[in-house]
Design a protein around this motif. Structure first.
Motif, PDB file in Angstrom:
ATOM      1  N   HIS A   1      16.369  57.296  54.765  1.00 59.77           N
ATOM      2  CA  HIS A   1      17.376  58.285  54.373  1.00 59.77           C
ATOM      3  C   HIS A   1      17.855  57.914  52.973  1.00 59.77           C
ATOM      4  CE1 HIS A   1      17.203  59.322  58.542  1.00 59.77           C
ATOM      5  NE2 HIS A   1      17.734  58.173  58.911  1.00 59.77           N
ATOM      6  N   ALA A   2      17.309  58.591  51.959  1.00 61.20           N
ATOM      7  CA  ALA A   2      17.676  58.306  50.567  1.00 61.20           C
ATOM      8  C   ALA A   2      18.100  59.606  49.904  1.00 61.20           C
ATOM      9  CB  ALA A   2      16.503  57.677  49.823  1.00 61.20           C
ATOM     10  N   LEU A   3      19.277  59.596  49.302  1.00 63.91           N
ATOM     11  CA  LEU A   3      19.823  60.764  48.617  1.00 63.91           C
ATOM     12  C   LEU A   3      19.538  60.598  47.126  1.00 63.91           C
ATOM     13  CD1 LEU A   3      21.466  63.376  48.793  1.00 63.91           C
ATOM     14  CD2 LEU A   3      23.543  61.980  48.631  1.00 63.91           C
ATOM     15  N   LEU A   4      18.583  61.367  46.595  1.00 63.98           N
ATOM     16  CA  LEU A   4      18.029  61.085  45.276  1.00 63.98           C
ATOM     17  C   LEU A   4      18.408  62.118  44.222  1.00 63.98           C
ATOM     18  CD1 LEU A   4      14.414  60.012  46.291  1.00 63.98           C
ATOM     19  CD2 LEU A   4      16.487  58.610  46.146  1.00 63.98           C
ATOM     20  N   VAL A   5      18.719  61.587  43.027  1.00 61.44           N
ATOM     21  CA  VAL A   5      18.921  62.396  41.820  1.00 61.44           C
ATOM     22  C   VAL A   5      18.051  61.798  40.719  1.00 61.44           C
ATOM     23  CG1 VAL A   5      21.278  63.081  42.420  1.00 61.44           C
ATOM     24  CG2 VAL A   5      20.907  61.017  41.033  1.00 61.44           C
ATOM     25  N   THR A   6      17.937  62.488  39.608  1.00 58.27           N
ATOM     26  CA  THR A   6      17.161  61.987  38.471  1.00 58.27           C
ATOM     27  C   THR A   6      17.738  60.656  37.980  1.00 58.27           C
ATOM     28  OG1 THR A   6      16.575  64.228  37.822  1.00 58.27           O
ATOM     29  CG2 THR A   6      16.366  62.516  36.132  1.00 58.27           C
ATOM     30  N   PHE A   7      16.846  59.710  37.707  1.00 57.32           N
ATOM     31  CA  PHE A   7      17.229  58.382  37.223  1.00 57.32           C
ATOM     32  C   PHE A   7      16.602  58.207  35.843  1.00 57.32           C
ATOM     33  CE2 PHE A   7      16.891  53.537  38.262  1.00 57.32           C
ATOM     34  CZ  PHE A   7      17.970  53.275  37.441  1.00 57.32           C
ATOM     35  N   GLU A   8      17.439  58.350  34.819  1.00 53.92           N
ATOM     36  CA  GLU A   8      16.956  58.341  33.437  1.00 53.92           C
ATOM     37  C   GLU A   8      16.646  56.923  32.949  1.00 53.92           C
ATOM     38  OE1 GLU A   8      16.227  60.990  31.905  1.00 53.92           O
ATOM     39  OE2 GLU A   8      17.378  62.563  32.922  1.00 53.92           O
ATOM     40  N   GLN A   9      15.725  56.859  32.000  1.00 51.14           N
ATOM     41  CA  GLN A   9      15.430  55.598  31.312  1.00 51.14           C
ATOM     42  C   GLN A   9      16.690  55.149  30.562  1.00 51.14           C
ATOM     43  OE1 GLN A   9      13.606  53.168  31.363  1.00 51.14           O
ATOM     44  NE2 GLN A   9      12.180  52.940  29.686  1.00 51.14           N
ATOM     45  N   ASN A  10      16.864  53.845  30.406  1.00 48.34           N
ATOM     46  CA  ASN A  10      18.002  53.241  29.709  1.00 48.34           C
ATOM     47  C   ASN A  10      19.338  53.609  30.359  1.00 48.34           C
ATOM     48  OD1 ASN A  10      16.394  51.942  27.705  1.00 48.34           O
ATOM     49  ND2 ASN A  10      16.136  53.945  26.739  1.00 48.34           N
ATOM     50  N   SER A  11      19.345  53.586  31.678  1.00 49.41           N
ATOM     51  CA  SER A  11      20.596  53.758  32.424  1.00 49.41           C
ATOM     52  C   SER A  11      20.536  52.881  33.667  1.00 49.41           C
ATOM     53  CB  SER A  11      20.819  55.225  32.812  1.00 49.41           C
ATOM     54  OG  SER A  11      19.901  55.634  33.802  1.00 49.41           O
ATOM     55  N   ALA A  12      21.661  52.751  34.329  1.00 54.16           N
ATOM     56  CA  ALA A  12      21.718  51.982  35.575  1.00 54.16           C
ATOM     57  C   ALA A  12      22.447  52.803  36.618  1.00 54.16           C
ATOM     58  CB  ALA A  12      22.421  50.647  35.348  1.00 54.16           C
TER      59      ALA A  12
ATOM     60  N   GLY B   1      21.397  50.389  50.589  1.00 62.79           N
ATOM     61  CA  GLY B   1      21.331  50.018  49.182  1.00 62.79           C
ATOM     62  C   GLY B   1      20.904  51.190  48.337  1.00 62.79           C
ATOM     63  N   ILE B   2      19.951  50.942  47.446  1.00 60.19           N
ATOM     64  CA  ILE B   2      19.441  51.960  46.528  1.00 60.19           C
ATOM     65  C   ILE B   2      17.938  52.133  46.746  1.00 60.19           C
ATOM     66  CG2 ILE B   2      19.013  52.542  44.091  1.00 60.19           C
ATOM     67  CD1 ILE B   2      21.549  51.089  43.346  1.00 60.19           C
ATOM     68  N   PHE B   3      17.495  53.388  46.703  1.00 58.74           N
ATOM     69  CA  PHE B   3      16.070  53.714  46.764  1.00 58.74           C
ATOM     70  C   PHE B   3      15.683  54.299  45.412  1.00 58.74           C
ATOM     71  CE2 PHE B   3      12.237  55.978  48.181  1.00 58.74           C
ATOM     72  CZ  PHE B   3      11.703  55.083  49.103  1.00 58.74           C
ATOM     73  N   VAL B   4      14.613  53.776  44.814  1.00 57.84           N
ATOM     74  CA  VAL B   4      14.115  54.235  43.512  1.00 57.84           C
ATOM     75  C   VAL B   4      12.695  54.738  43.728  1.00 57.84           C
ATOM     76  CG1 VAL B   4      13.579  53.566  41.139  1.00 57.84           C
ATOM     77  CG2 VAL B   4      15.545  52.527  42.316  1.00 57.84           C
ATOM     78  N   LYS B   5      12.459  56.031  43.443  1.00 59.72           N
ATOM     79  CA  LYS B   5      11.175  56.637  43.802  1.00 59.72           C
ATOM     80  C   LYS B   5      10.462  57.237  42.591  1.00 59.72           C
ATOM     81  CE  LYS B   5       9.105  59.926  47.030  1.00 59.72           C
ATOM     82  NZ  LYS B   5       9.354  60.834  48.169  1.00 59.72           N
ATOM     83  N   VAL B   6       9.187  56.878  42.456  1.00 58.04           N
ATOM     84  CA  VAL B   6       8.302  57.526  41.492  1.00 58.04           C
ATOM     85  C   VAL B   6       7.471  58.573  42.232  1.00 58.04           C
ATOM     86  CG1 VAL B   6       6.419  57.206  39.836  1.00 58.04           C
ATOM     87  CG2 VAL B   6       8.238  55.483  40.023  1.00 58.04           C
ATOM     88  N   ASP B   7       6.823  58.156  43.329  1.00 62.34           N
ATOM     89  CA  ASP B   7       6.067  59.075  44.183  1.00 62.34           C
ATOM     90  C   ASP B   7       5.960  58.443  45.567  1.00 62.34           C
ATOM     91  OD1 ASP B   7       3.837  57.241  44.135  1.00 62.34           O
ATOM     92  OD2 ASP B   7       3.187  58.126  42.241  1.00 62.34           O
ATOM     93  N   ASP B   8       5.155  59.037  46.446  1.00 59.12           N
ATOM     94  CA  ASP B   8       5.110  58.585  47.840  1.00 59.12           C
ATOM     95  C   ASP B   8       4.536  57.184  48.016  1.00 59.12           C
ATOM     96  OD1 ASP B   8       6.254  60.930  48.680  1.00 59.12           O
ATOM     97  OD2 ASP B   8       4.361  61.868  49.292  1.00 59.12           O
TER      98      ASP B   8
END
Length: 195
Positions: free
Chosen positions: A49-60, A77-84
């Motif tokens: 269960h991850a609630l995702l928004v855009t994660f820009e380069q040079n940000s945290a 915690g945090i989920f960071v997704k590029v693809d499956d």
């Protein structure tokens, strides 16, 4: 620092229940929810269960939650997704009777690291994922104590990435995580603090 609206983003897998109030968001996980690919266990789980928004380069991105886990593999915690098949989940996970900071870094297959955190139970934990250059730098702290380095993992600087709060309950049906904040902050300036 910019707070992210709890109603923004999209769930990778809908939780059993979500309640948004003045003091944050409570997420009740579905039993057997998890994220893992192949290594050692031989299975693929993609029901986190991850609630995702855009994660820009040079940000945290920072996510805070109350740590009150009880069952094997309770996690948030945090989920960071590029693809499956390319993603990172990081935060606190209860394993073999103790809470530990950890990260699962997945590039086709998952790898897992854990470090026990005695004395953190019942307190407010903040996880920070900082995206800069070709890396994701993960730190964590309890209450207002000093940040601890959890992991440095490769992350394509040109990739379109999403990220956000995550929880899973691989072994029970009644895990509810109380997330208290979700925000974007400045990326870490360096890997190591200056003297």
């Amino acid at each position: 620092m910019t707070d992210i609206d709890w109603n923004s983003g999209a769930w990778t897998t809908p939780p059993a229940r979500v309640e948004i109030t003045d003091d944050g968001m409570r997420v009740t996980a579905v039993e057997e929810s998890d994220a893992w690919r192949i290594t050692s266990y031989g299975f693929i789980h993609d029901t986190e269960h991850a609630l995702l928004v855009t994660f820009e380069q040079n940000s945290a991105m920072e996510v805070a939650f109350h740590l009150d886990f009880e069952a094997q593999f309770d996690q948030a915690g945090i989920f960071v997704k590029v693809d499956d098949t390319t993603w990172i989940k990081t935060g606190v996970e209860r394993s073999d009777g103790e809470d530990s900071l950890g990260a699962v870094v997945t590039r086709g297959m998952s790898d897992w690291s854990l470090s026990p955190i005695p004395g953190w139970h019942g307190r407010l934990v903040t996880i920070r994922a900082s995206r800069s250059g070709d890396a994701l730098t993960i730190r964590a702290r309890v209450d207002n104590e000093a940040w601890r380095l959890v992991r440095v993992a490769p992350l394509d600087p040109d990739a379109a990435v999403t990220a956000g709060p995550m929880c899973c309950a691989p072994s029970r049906a009644d895990l509810t995580v109380h997330f208290t904040s979700w925000r974007v902050v400045e990326a870490d300036e360096s890997l190591h603090p200056e003297d």
